[in-house]
Design a protein around this motif. Sequence first.
Motif, PDB file in Angstrom:
ATOM      1  N   GLN A 128       0.825  -1.208   0.000  1.00  0.00           N
ATOM      2  CA  GLN A 128       0.000   0.000   0.000  1.00  0.00           C
ATOM      3  C   GLN A 128       0.861   1.261   0.000  1.00  0.00           C
ATOM      4  O   GLN A 128       0.546   2.241  -0.685  1.00  0.00           O
ATOM      5  CB  GLN A 128      -0.934  -0.020   1.206  1.00  0.00           C
ATOM      6  CG  GLN A 128      -1.982  -1.126   1.156  1.00  0.00           C
ATOM      7  CD  GLN A 128      -2.837  -1.177   2.414  1.00  0.00           C
ATOM      8  OE1 GLN A 128      -2.584  -0.443   3.375  1.00  0.00           O
ATOM      9  NE2 GLN A 128      -3.843  -2.034   2.415  1.00  0.00           N
ATOM     10  N   ALA A 129       1.958   1.249   0.791  1.00  0.00           N
ATOM     11  CA  ALA A 129       2.847   2.413   0.821  1.00  0.00           C
ATOM     12  C   ALA A 129       3.497   2.645  -0.542  1.00  0.00           C
ATOM     13  O   ALA A 129       3.638   3.794  -0.994  1.00  0.00           O
ATOM     14  CB  ALA A 129       3.917   2.229   1.894  1.00  0.00           C
ATOM     15  N   LEU A 133       3.319   5.981  -2.972  1.00  0.00           N
ATOM     16  CA  LEU A 133       4.460   6.721  -3.524  1.00  0.00           C
ATOM     17  C   LEU A 133       4.364   6.828  -5.044  1.00  0.00           C
ATOM     18  O   LEU A 133       4.728   7.865  -5.626  1.00  0.00           O
ATOM     19  CB  LEU A 133       5.759   6.027  -3.120  1.00  0.00           C
ATOM     20  CG  LEU A 133       6.094   6.006  -1.620  1.00  0.00           C
ATOM     21  CD1 LEU A 133       7.396   5.262  -1.370  1.00  0.00           C
ATOM     22  CD2 LEU A 133       6.178   7.418  -1.057  1.00  0.00           C
ATOM     23  N   LYS A 134       3.860   5.791  -5.685  1.00  0.00           N
ATOM     24  CA  LYS A 134       3.688   5.858  -7.131  1.00  0.00           C
ATOM     25  C   LYS A 134       2.668   6.934  -7.517  1.00  0.00           C
ATOM     26  O   LYS A 134       2.874   7.686  -8.477  1.00  0.00           O
ATOM     27  CB  LYS A 134       3.238   4.505  -7.677  1.00  0.00           C
ATOM     28  CG  LYS A 134       4.329   3.435  -7.632  1.00  0.00           C
ATOM     29  CD  LYS A 134       3.814   2.128  -8.205  1.00  0.00           C
ATOM     30  CE  LYS A 134       4.901   1.051  -8.190  1.00  0.00           C
ATOM     31  NZ  LYS A 134       4.402  -0.232  -8.730  1.00  0.00           N
ATOM     32  N   SER A 153       5.509  19.204  -1.391  1.00  0.00           N
ATOM     33  CA  SER A 153       5.425  19.321   0.065  1.00  0.00           C
ATOM     34  C   SER A 153       5.309  17.951   0.725  1.00  0.00           C
ATOM     35  O   SER A 153       5.894  17.709   1.793  1.00  0.00           O
ATOM     36  CB  SER A 153       4.225  20.197   0.454  1.00  0.00           C
ATOM     37  OG  SER A 153       4.338  21.492  -0.106  1.00  0.00           O
ATOM     38  N   ARG A 154       4.582  17.055   0.076  1.00  0.00           N
ATOM     39  CA  ARG A 154       4.443  15.696   0.607  1.00  0.00           C
ATOM     40  C   ARG A 154       5.781  14.953   0.554  1.00  0.00           C
ATOM     41  O   ARG A 154       6.146  14.246   1.498  1.00  0.00           O
ATOM     42  CB  ARG A 154       3.383  14.944  -0.205  1.00  0.00           C
ATOM     43  CG  ARG A 154       3.123  13.529   0.260  1.00  0.00           C
ATOM     44  CD  ARG A 154       2.575  13.489   1.670  1.00  0.00           C
ATOM     45  NE  ARG A 154       2.291  12.128   2.093  1.00  0.00           N
ATOM     46  CZ  ARG A 154       2.065  11.783   3.354  1.00  0.00           C
ATOM     47  NH1 ARG A 154       2.107  12.698   4.312  1.00  0.00           N
ATOM     48  NH2 ARG A 154       1.801  10.528   3.658  1.00  0.00           N
ATOM     49  N   VAL A 155       6.516  15.112  -0.524  1.00  0.00           N
ATOM     50  CA  VAL A 155       7.837  14.483  -0.632  1.00  0.00           C
ATOM     51  C   VAL A 155       8.777  15.045   0.434  1.00  0.00           C
ATOM     52  O   VAL A 155       9.568  14.306   1.043  1.00  0.00           O
ATOM     53  CB  VAL A 155       8.410  14.701  -2.046  1.00  0.00           C
ATOM     54  CG1 VAL A 155       9.863  14.245  -2.119  1.00  0.00           C
ATOM     55  CG2 VAL A 155       7.582  13.958  -3.069  1.00  0.00           C
ATOM     56  N   ARG A 156       8.691  16.313   0.665  1.00  0.00           N
ATOM     57  CA  ARG A 156       9.540  16.936   1.702  1.00  0.00           C
ATOM     58  C   ARG A 156       9.277  16.325   3.071  1.00  0.00           C
ATOM     59  O   ARG A 156      10.217  16.051   3.826  1.00  0.00           O
ATOM     60  CB  ARG A 156       9.265  18.442   1.725  1.00  0.00           C
ATOM     61  CG  ARG A 156       9.985  19.192   2.833  1.00  0.00           C
ATOM     62  CD  ARG A 156       9.562  20.649   2.863  1.00  0.00           C
ATOM     63  NE  ARG A 156      10.206  21.359   3.956  1.00  0.00           N
ATOM     64  CZ  ARG A 156       9.980  22.643   4.248  1.00  0.00           C
ATOM     65  NH1 ARG A 156       9.118  23.346   3.500  1.00  0.00           N
ATOM     66  NH2 ARG A 156      10.590  23.211   5.263  1.00  0.00           N
ATOM     67  N   GLU A 164      14.477   5.081   3.760  1.00  0.00           N
ATOM     68  CA  GLU A 164      13.896   4.191   2.749  1.00  0.00           C
ATOM     69  C   GLU A 164      13.056   4.967   1.740  1.00  0.00           C
ATOM     70  O   GLU A 164      13.072   4.662   0.542  1.00  0.00           O
ATOM     71  CB  GLU A 164      13.054   3.113   3.428  1.00  0.00           C
ATOM     72  CG  GLU A 164      13.872   2.148   4.286  1.00  0.00           C
ATOM     73  CD  GLU A 164      13.017   1.054   4.878  1.00  0.00           C
ATOM     74  OE1 GLU A 164      11.801   1.051   4.600  1.00  0.00           O
ATOM     75  OE2 GLU A 164      13.563   0.201   5.608  1.00  0.00           O
ATOM     76  N   SER A 165      12.326   5.961   2.220  1.00  0.00           N
ATOM     77  CA  SER A 165      11.525   6.765   1.294  1.00  0.00           C
ATOM     78  C   SER A 165      12.420   7.545   0.336  1.00  0.00           C
ATOM     79  O   SER A 165      12.055   7.748  -0.834  1.00  0.00           O
ATOM     80  CB  SER A 165      10.637   7.726   2.090  1.00  0.00           C
ATOM     81  OG  SER A 165       9.711   7.012   2.884  1.00  0.00           O
ATOM     82  N   ARG A 166      13.592   7.992   0.802  1.00  0.00           N
ATOM     83  CA  ARG A 166      14.509   8.709  -0.086  1.00  0.00           C
ATOM     84  C   ARG A 166      14.964   7.816  -1.236  1.00  0.00           C
ATOM     85  O   ARG A 166      15.004   8.239  -2.394  1.00  0.00           O
ATOM     86  CB  ARG A 166      15.724   9.199   0.700  1.00  0.00           C
ATOM     87  CG  ARG A 166      15.391  10.197   1.800  1.00  0.00           C
ATOM     88  CD  ARG A 166      16.562  10.396   2.742  1.00  0.00           C
ATOM     89  NE  ARG A 166      16.168  11.134   3.930  1.00  0.00           N
ATOM     90  CZ  ARG A 166      16.845  11.128   5.072  1.00  0.00           C
ATOM     91  NH1 ARG A 166      17.958  10.402   5.174  1.00  0.00           N
ATOM     92  NH2 ARG A 166      16.415  11.819   6.105  1.00  0.00           N
TER      93      ARG A 166
END
Length: 509
Positions: A128-129, A133-134, A153-156, A164-166
């Motif tokens: 789901q995560a 992100l996609k 802003s969400r990516v920040r 891991e998100s980076r």
Amino acid sequence: MAKYHRNDVGSVVLGRPSPTTSGNHFGLCTAFSAASFRRKIFDAMSCGSSSRHRQQLMQEMIYDAVRPPPPPPTSTTTIRSVLKQSNEPIKTKRPVKNSINNGKPDKLADLLNLEEAESDAETTKKVQALEGLKRLVKELQMEKEENKRAAASRVRLLTKDDPESRVTLAMLGTIPPLVAMLDFEDSNSQIPALYALLNLGIGNDQNKAAIVKAGAVHKMLKLIESPNEPSQAVSDAMVANFLGLSALDSNKPIIGSSGAIPFLVKTLKILDKQSGCQARHDALRALYNLSISPSNIPFIMESDLIPFLVNALGDMDVSERILSILSNVVSTPEGRKGISIAPEAFPILVDVLNWTDSPGCQEKASYILMVMAHKAYRDRQAMIEAGIVSSLLELTLLGSMLAQKRASRILEVLRVDKGKQVSGNLGGNTSAAVSAPIYGSSANQYGKDCLVEEGMMSEEKKAVKLLVQQSLQHNMKRIVNRANLPQDFVPSEHLKSLTASSTSKSLPF
């Protein structure tokens, strides 16, 4: 076989009370045998009972034939106990299911089921995560500026504390659309894009290289050189990005040659009076990263940074960082020349040696002076004129181990240089003074030359002795003040005699 004669055949055959008789009449049966079996058949056939009784009798005989005989009664067994035992129903023992290993298999099965359920839930959560992100990347690629701003802003936020998100967002292609957002004229879109890029590069060298490769440095400089100067918030975000990107060695030459150094120096000068500003410290740290690369030293010299840094050494909040930059600059000839021609550079650096409350500043300042003393005679003369000898003597007594070592090296260089100067003052008479007298020459003339040499050397020794005494007395006063001793404290006569009789041979070099 003796028995009570009654018309009830069932009581005779089975040896149990008849349902029509009282409880006091019993039929005693012996062990089952072929003779008794034939006798029972004969009685059944000869009895005038009905067919229903004959059928019941035949069923009971078959039951007796199949059932094993009861154990023979002992001598002490009564007839009543034997009959009671034979009439009781056979109780079969129910098997007891013992738990193996005190129930451990059951617990292990529960744990395995729980772990499987958790792994399934975790896998579902990760899927789901990833889908989220996609969708976020797709929003960054949309044409609407509002969607891009919200996605940036969400990516920040996602990349602020999650390594891991980076990695995942960079692999999904987040960097190019964020870099493209720097072309927008709206600062509300530029700021989230800049900080999203900053967070993507934290602790990730691959992302740092990818951001530079995508053209982020060129686009930031384009914003700087635009007719409409960027706002202070945008400038602070760009300074932070230059700091993060310059931490990678492969990015240092690219950023230094792109024109970012003048921008950082300009920002540093503007924020000079704001000691608590984060952008000021970020600019200094970015310049330090860029000064590590020797190819960037000429760009630093062109930006007139050295005089500004030397004059800013009085600020203790940034002094150690400034000295770190100068320590990198002094490694090149251009850097040493820039420091030597800076106004009041040597008096300020010599004054730093007296900052006993900052060992780091002492060590860095002594390193700068040591390198410059080894490279140029003119710089050594400027150091002596600035009063470096007394500061070095004090540093050899009160400084850190590294500062003491560097101070001793500088004193050694100055001592060798002073010896060469004395030899130069003697000129060509030095060889004649130390050579043997020529045959036929006057002995008085030779003695006169020796006296002249001795007189000149004695003057030099007197000067060195006086300098040592003054330095030791000055250091003693500083030690007394730092020890919080009374102002009227008088050293002992023994200590005075030591300072009076000290010569250059007692110096650490």
